[in-house]
Enzyme design. Sequence first.
Site, PDB file in Angstrom:
ATOM      1  N   CYS A  63       0.840  -1.198   0.000  1.00 20.24           N
ATOM      2  CA  CYS A  63       0.000   0.000   0.000  1.00 20.24           C
ATOM      3  C   CYS A  63       0.880   1.254   0.000  1.00 20.24           C
ATOM      4  O   CYS A  63       1.527   1.550  -0.994  1.00 20.24           O
ATOM      5  CB  CYS A  63      -0.968  -0.048   1.177  1.00 20.24           C
ATOM      6  N   HIS A  96      -3.484  -5.720   1.092  1.00 28.78           N
ATOM      7  CA  HIS A  96      -2.795  -5.954   2.365  1.00 28.78           C
ATOM      8  C   HIS A  96      -2.755  -7.439   2.739  1.00 28.78           C
ATOM      9  O   HIS A  96      -3.682  -7.943   3.374  1.00 28.78           O
ATOM     10  CB  HIS A  96      -3.499  -5.189   3.487  1.00 28.78           C
ATOM     11  N   GLU A 133      -0.873  -8.740   5.035  1.00 30.43           N
ATOM     12  CA  GLU A 133      -0.704  -8.847   6.490  1.00 30.43           C
ATOM     13  C   GLU A 133      -2.032  -8.742   7.238  1.00 30.43           C
ATOM     14  O   GLU A 133      -2.125  -9.133   8.403  1.00 30.43           O
ATOM     15  CB  GLU A 133       0.286  -7.775   6.992  1.00 30.43           C
TER      16      GLU A 133
END
EC number: 6.3.5.3
Length: 230
Positions: free
Chosen positions: A86, A203, A205
């Site tokens: 990002c 994302h 994570e």
Amino acid sequence: MKTAVIQFPGSNCDADAVYVAGELLGQQAKLVWHTETSLEGVDAVLIPGGFSYGDHLRSGAIAARSPIMHEVRRFAERGGPVVGICNGFQILTEAGLLPGALTRNDSLHFLCHDVHLRVERTDTIFTSAYRQGQVLRLPIAHNEGNYYADEETLARLRGEGRVLFRYVTPGGEVERAANPNGSQNNIAGILNERGNVLGMMPHPERAAEALLGGTDGRGLFESLLAAVVR
């Protein structure tokens, strides 16, 4: 594997990245403040999402010129793996480590929802844990995720197999309706020429364990671990 998670004023996914790269994988991960000037002993670098420096000038523009980024560049030049997620992707393009730019979403709205993306290659240090063509469901949260590059650069990315992820339908089809931000060629993630620097807008994570609603992002970190410890 020892991962350095670069932290800037305005980072907000740094703790998530440390948790996944460290605790979830059972490895070492540490925060590295943007004014530091050493990455000694590090096996991988992760530049997390957020709004570094409040997105002043352009997203990632100020962060790309911080002291630690000189070390990130040297680390990448030596072949070290670097992942920008990002805002991290934005920083990598501003730093010249990846081509192109991330511009305003074509809707002109901040977007925060799950998207589907297709794994275009599995012979990289970031995707070996996935299947060719596998469709992942990952969240996005950005205002400037619209990937843009000139036609020559786009042709080179396609021809060299450097588009690693594309936005697709749940069935894996590349369609305009599946593109959340207007990115050219439905690009969600790209590699540098050497294949050791990855930038992506979704994302992983935030989708690395079932408690968060999905584990599709975990494969990226497992792929990186396998590449580093082999």
